[in-house]
Design an enzyme around this catalytic site. Structure first.
Site, PDB file in Angstrom:
ATOM      1  N   ARG A  51       0.824  -1.200   0.000  1.00 44.77           N
ATOM      2  CA  ARG A  51       0.000   0.000   0.000  1.00 44.77           C
ATOM      3  C   ARG A  51       0.869   1.266   0.000  1.00 44.77           C
ATOM      4  O   ARG A  51       0.506   2.272  -0.587  1.00 44.77           O
ATOM      5  CB  ARG A  51      -0.843  -0.033   1.274  1.00 44.77           C
ATOM      6  CG  ARG A  51      -1.934   0.992   1.324  1.00 44.77           C
ATOM      7  CD  ARG A  51      -2.560   0.952   2.716  1.00 44.77           C
ATOM      8  NE  ARG A  51      -3.317  -0.272   2.923  1.00 44.77           N
ATOM      9  CZ  ARG A  51      -4.625  -0.375   2.666  1.00 44.77           C
ATOM     10  NH1 ARG A  51      -5.278   0.653   2.189  1.00 44.77           N
ATOM     11  NH2 ARG A  51      -5.274  -1.490   2.894  1.00 44.77           N
ATOM     12  N   LYS A 148       1.808 -19.064   7.092  1.00 43.66           N
ATOM     13  CA  LYS A 148       0.977 -19.355   8.246  1.00 43.66           C
ATOM     14  C   LYS A 148       0.638 -18.048   8.940  1.00 43.66           C
ATOM     15  O   LYS A 148       1.389 -17.093   8.765  1.00 43.66           O
ATOM     16  CB  LYS A 148       1.675 -20.334   9.160  1.00 43.66           C
ATOM     17  CG  LYS A 148       2.675 -19.698  10.143  1.00 43.66           C
ATOM     18  CD  LYS A 148       3.225 -20.722  11.077  1.00 43.66           C
ATOM     19  CE  LYS A 148       2.823 -20.520  12.508  1.00 43.66           C
ATOM     20  NZ  LYS A 148       3.507 -19.461  13.225  1.00 43.66           N
ATOM     21  N   ASP A 177       5.567 -23.794   5.560  1.00 45.24           N
ATOM     22  CA  ASP A 177       5.851 -24.054   6.968  1.00 45.24           C
ATOM     23  C   ASP A 177       7.366 -24.003   7.028  1.00 45.24           C
ATOM     24  O   ASP A 177       8.035 -24.912   6.523  1.00 45.24           O
ATOM     25  CB  ASP A 177       5.345 -25.431   7.394  1.00 45.24           C
ATOM     26  CG  ASP A 177       5.588 -25.657   8.879  1.00 45.24           C
ATOM     27  OD1 ASP A 177       6.712 -25.373   9.335  1.00 45.24           O
ATOM     28  OD2 ASP A 177       4.679 -26.096   9.590  1.00 45.24           O
ATOM     29  N   HIS A 178       7.920 -22.952   7.597  1.00 44.25           N
ATOM     30  CA  HIS A 178       9.365 -22.765   7.439  1.00 44.25           C
ATOM     31  C   HIS A 178      10.184 -23.877   8.103  1.00 44.25           C
ATOM     32  O   HIS A 178      11.340 -24.075   7.786  1.00 44.25           O
ATOM     33  CB  HIS A 178       9.809 -21.357   7.882  1.00 44.25           C
ATOM     34  CG  HIS A 178       9.974 -21.183   9.358  1.00 44.25           C
ATOM     35  ND1 HIS A 178       8.924 -20.972  10.203  1.00 44.25           N
ATOM     36  CD2 HIS A 178      11.078 -21.188  10.134  1.00 44.25           C
ATOM     37  CE1 HIS A 178       9.378 -20.856  11.441  1.00 44.25           C
ATOM     38  NE2 HIS A 178      10.680 -20.974  11.427  1.00 44.25           N
ATOM     39  N   LYS A 182      14.105 -26.183   7.061  1.00 45.55           N
ATOM     40  CA  LYS A 182      15.321 -26.308   7.886  1.00 45.55           C
ATOM     41  C   LYS A 182      16.111 -27.532   7.441  1.00 45.55           C
ATOM     42  O   LYS A 182      15.549 -28.596   7.213  1.00 45.55           O
ATOM     43  CB  LYS A 182      14.950 -26.438   9.367  1.00 45.55           C
ATOM     44  CG  LYS A 182      14.456 -25.133   9.975  1.00 45.55           C
ATOM     45  CD  LYS A 182      14.181 -25.314  11.454  1.00 45.55           C
ATOM     46  CE  LYS A 182      13.436 -24.128  12.031  1.00 45.55           C
ATOM     47  NZ  LYS A 182      14.292 -23.050  12.491  1.00 45.55           N
ATOM     48  N   GLU A 216      12.255 -22.245  23.202  1.00 48.69           N
ATOM     49  CA  GLU A 216      12.667 -20.895  22.805  1.00 48.69           C
ATOM     50  C   GLU A 216      12.932 -20.066  24.058  1.00 48.69           C
ATOM     51  O   GLU A 216      12.291 -20.278  25.094  1.00 48.69           O
ATOM     52  CB  GLU A 216      11.558 -20.222  22.003  1.00 48.69           C
ATOM     53  CG  GLU A 216      11.201 -20.946  20.728  1.00 48.69           C
ATOM     54  CD  GLU A 216      10.251 -20.110  19.879  1.00 48.69           C
ATOM     55  OE1 GLU A 216      10.734 -19.374  19.015  1.00 48.69           O
ATOM     56  OE2 GLU A 216       9.038 -20.189  20.103  1.00 48.69           O
ATOM     57  N   ASP A 235       0.207 -21.811  17.208  1.00 42.81           N
ATOM     58  CA  ASP A 235       1.413 -21.168  16.674  1.00 42.81           C
ATOM     59  C   ASP A 235       2.503 -22.193  16.327  1.00 42.81           C
ATOM     60  O   ASP A 235       3.244 -22.005  15.365  1.00 42.81           O
ATOM     61  CB  ASP A 235       1.941 -20.179  17.727  1.00 42.81           C
ATOM     62  CG  ASP A 235       3.090 -19.331  17.210  1.00 42.81           C
ATOM     63  OD1 ASP A 235       2.934 -18.742  16.121  1.00 42.81           O
ATOM     64  OD2 ASP A 235       4.136 -19.250  17.882  1.00 42.81           O
ATOM     65  N   HIS A 240       4.366 -26.590  12.832  1.00 40.44           N
ATOM     66  CA  HIS A 240       5.763 -27.017  12.870  1.00 40.44           C
ATOM     67  C   HIS A 240       5.959 -28.387  13.537  1.00 40.44           C
ATOM     68  O   HIS A 240       6.624 -29.271  12.999  1.00 40.44           O
ATOM     69  CB  HIS A 240       6.620 -25.995  13.628  1.00 40.44           C
ATOM     70  CG  HIS A 240       6.494 -24.594  13.108  1.00 40.44           C
ATOM     71  ND1 HIS A 240       6.308 -24.306  11.780  1.00 40.44           N
ATOM     72  CD2 HIS A 240       6.530 -23.389  13.740  1.00 40.44           C
ATOM     73  CE1 HIS A 240       6.245 -22.989  11.621  1.00 40.44           C
ATOM     74  NE2 HIS A 240       6.371 -22.416  12.794  1.00 40.44           N
ATOM     75  N   LYS A 331       7.804 -20.723  25.110  1.00 38.79           N
ATOM     76  CA  LYS A 331       8.584 -19.494  25.036  1.00 38.79           C
ATOM     77  C   LYS A 331       9.171 -19.208  26.411  1.00 38.79           C
ATOM     78  O   LYS A 331       8.671 -19.689  27.421  1.00 38.79           O
ATOM     79  CB  LYS A 331       7.674 -18.336  24.624  1.00 38.79           C
ATOM     80  CG  LYS A 331       6.963 -18.605  23.305  1.00 38.79           C
ATOM     81  CD  LYS A 331       7.083 -17.422  22.375  1.00 38.79           C
ATOM     82  CE  LYS A 331       6.461 -17.697  21.032  1.00 38.79           C
ATOM     83  NZ  LYS A 331       7.378 -18.172  20.026  1.00 38.79           N
TER      84      LYS A 331
HETATM   85  C1  BG6 Z   1       7.035 -19.074  14.084  1.00 39.34           C
HETATM   86  C2  BG6 Z   1       6.215 -18.766  15.288  1.00 39.34           C
HETATM   87  O1  BG6 Z   1       6.267 -19.718  13.103  1.00 39.34           O
HETATM   88  O2  BG6 Z   1       8.128 -19.905  14.454  1.00 39.34           O
HETATM   89  C3  BG6 Z   1       7.053 -18.096  16.362  1.00 39.34           C
HETATM   90  O3  BG6 Z   1       5.140 -17.911  14.927  1.00 39.34           O
HETATM   91  C4  BG6 Z   1       8.260 -18.932  16.674  1.00 39.34           C
HETATM   92  O4  BG6 Z   1       6.296 -17.874  17.545  1.00 39.34           O
HETATM   93  C5  BG6 Z   1       9.008 -19.309  15.388  1.00 39.34           C
HETATM   94  O5  BG6 Z   1       9.108 -18.182  17.522  1.00 39.34           O
HETATM   95  C6  BG6 Z   1      10.119 -20.303  15.681  1.00 39.34           C
HETATM   96  O6  BG6 Z   1      10.897 -20.461  14.530  1.00 39.34           O
HETATM   97  P1  BG6 Z   1      12.455 -20.808  14.612  1.00 39.34           P
HETATM   98  O7  BG6 Z   1      12.854 -20.989  13.206  1.00 39.34           O
HETATM   99  O8  BG6 Z   1      13.111 -19.643  15.290  1.00 39.34           O
HETATM  100  O9  BG6 Z   1      12.538 -22.051  15.438  1.00 39.34           O
END
Ligand code: BG6
Length: 483
Positions: A51, A148, A177-178, A182, A216, A235, A240, A331
């Site tokens: 935007r 996501k 889904d990242h 990995k 984390e 989340d 994941h 977390k």
């Molecule tokens: C994200 C979550 O998809 O993945 C976050 O929304 C989380 O809350 C993160 O911290 C963790 O990813 P990574 O790659 O740091 O383990």
């Protein structure tokens, strides 16, 4: 050692939400890193679309700032940055209106691979998909990438799938889904299916339990509004951790092919048992160490959202009946450490007559911070004085074992974006997979919402709520110590 990088064709990549946080932190720096690695053909084009009223120079300045902030200093080379920035264009666009679309159409080059990254709120997916078609910008070979959260329950995920399906086929949709990008997560498949060693004993008969931990140290600072509606279950677990579980538990696909792999993952999700309330522990971090607790970051002072979850999951199929999968993530824990630990059963009989000194073999696959694998084995304690057994680790750090060439592995996002351009969906979630994951997750969340369950408080820097220990103690097991 076989090393083969599949080349990428020149492409036009449009990033909707191109000025947003994800674009700045991940997408643009990731593309720059692929560019300097020689993987992004120079006549490719990246178009930021958002935007904001910017011109191309303004967008290049934004991208330069993102590279300076998020790319390692030793990778910042002025000539390379300038060459990369020259591939960037920008168009100011109104996702739900008419402005900007014909300008975007003019920028797209016929005959090029085209991809559209929807780095925007899911509520805009439908409008963007529709306009891409209306204006003849997308073609039957175009790909779209969506992030996501893909819905917040089964109904919303179905609605999103339906909106996208109005304009794109499943083969064009890349749901990110990242975790699947990995390195070590993909290594799970290599370990299982490129070695004869593990697969014959990869079953309930020989595996006592599997623990999946994603710890984390960060809290939810700045993301309170999103996180409060999500919690650890939506989340982290629904996506994941579910993906990790699938890769460990799935049957061997007949081929490393997108649908073959995703068919097998889907079967695992469908075989997951419903989880009983007694098999879940939810936690919320308290204030401590000079920092506020979860509640301070939430917009709701009575928030019941969990920042930690531990659960016991069963899979009802021939391979896994009887082997519990214990999942935990949270977390503000003691350490940022993620691993999958597969504990094998002890040998059925000790010929040494020292059954108490027999330990189970454990295969640990470390995701982060130091990617690698450890297998604990029993050996004879060296020296005279009879047969005494001791446990030793066969330890391998991937960075050490594979050397400098492999130390600099691409970040999950860069790999996944390149897979989009290559047209390879193996590491992306299929629509039915996402829906099945929500179908399993929904009743769990609905259960605790209906009961008004409150999460247990836990101290920041701890291993989570004490109740999580009980989840395993009552089964005669312990969580692995994560440092
Ligand atoms: C994200 C979550 O998809 O993945 C976050 O929304 C989380 O809350 C993160 O911290 C963790 O990813 P990574 O790659 O740091 O383990």
């Amino acid at each position: 050692m076989v090393s083969r990088v599949i080349p990428v064709e020149p492409f036009d990549l449009v990033i909707f939400g191109g000025t947003g946080d994800l674009a700045k932190r991940k997408i643009l720096p990731g593309l720059y890193r692929r560019f300097i690695a020689g993987q992004m053909p120079a006549n490719s084009q990246i178009v930021g679309a958002a935007r904001a009223d910017l011109d191309t120079d303004g967008y290049r300045a934004l991208a330069r700032a993102a590279i300076e902030e998020f790319v390692a200093k030793d990778k910042q080379d002025e000539a390379q940055i300038a060459a990369f920035l020259a591939t960037l264009n920008y168009t100011s666009i109104d996702a739900t209106g008419i402005n900007g679309w014909s300008a975007l159409r003019t920028l797209m080059r016929p005959g090029m691979v085209s991809a559209f990254y929807f780095s925007v709120a899911p509520s805009l997916f439908g409008a963007i998909a529709e306009r891409l078609h209306e204006h003849g910008i997308a073609n039957p070979d175009s790909r779209i990438v969506v992030e996501k959260p893909f819905g917040r329950d089964l109904a919303t995920a179905k609605a999103l799938n339906a909106v996208l399906a109005d304009h794109f086929t499943e083969g064009q949709i890349y749901r990110i889904d990242h975790y699947l990008g990995k390195e070590t997560v993909q290594n799970l498949m290599a370990v299982r299916f490129a070695n004869i060693l593990f697969e014959p004993i990869w079953k309930a008969q020989y595996i006592d339990n599997v623990q999946i931990t994603v710890g984390e140290t960060v809290g939810v600072e700045g993301r309170g509004a999103y996180y409060d509606k999500s919690g650890a279950m939506r989340d982290m677990v629904q996506n994941h951790m579910m993906q990790l579980l699938c890769l460990i538990a799935m049957e061997p696909p007949y081929k490393f092919d997108p649908n073959a792999v995703r068919d097998e993952k889907l079967k695992v999700i469908r075989a997951l048992d419903p989880v009983q309330p007694a098999d879940i522990v939810r936690g919320q971090y308290l204030a401590g160490g000079g920092q506020g607790g979860y509640i301070e970051h939430s917009e709701n002072p009575a928030s019941k959202t969990e920042s930690y979850i531990a659960m016991k999951v069963g899979i009802s199929n021939w391979r896994w009946m009887g082997t519990p999968f214990y999942l935990r993530t949270g977390k503000r824990l003691r350490s940022r450490a993620s691993e999958i630990a597969v504990t094998f059963k002890a040998p059925p009989h000790s010929i040494f007559g020292m059954s108490d000194s027999m330990h189970e073999n454990v295969l640990v696959i470390r995701l982060q911070p130091d990617e690698g694998m450890t297998l604990t084995v029993m050996i004879k304690e060296p020296g005279p004085g009879g047969m005494r057994l001791t446990e030793v680790p066969l330890d391998m750090s991937f960075a050490e074992a594979l050397g400098a060439d492999h130390a600099d592995v691409p970040d999950a996002y860069e790999r996944l974006i390149m897979d989009v351009i290559r047209g390879n969906q193996t590491l992306f979630m299929r629509g039915d997979e996402v829906e099945a994951a929500w179908a399993w997750t929904d009743p769990i969340i609905q259960g605790w919402e209906a009961r008004g369950d409150k999460p247990k408080g836990y101290d920041p820097g701890s291993a989570g709520p004490d109740d999580a220990l009980m989840l395993l103690h009552r089964d005669g097991r312990r969580w692995r110590d994560i440092r």
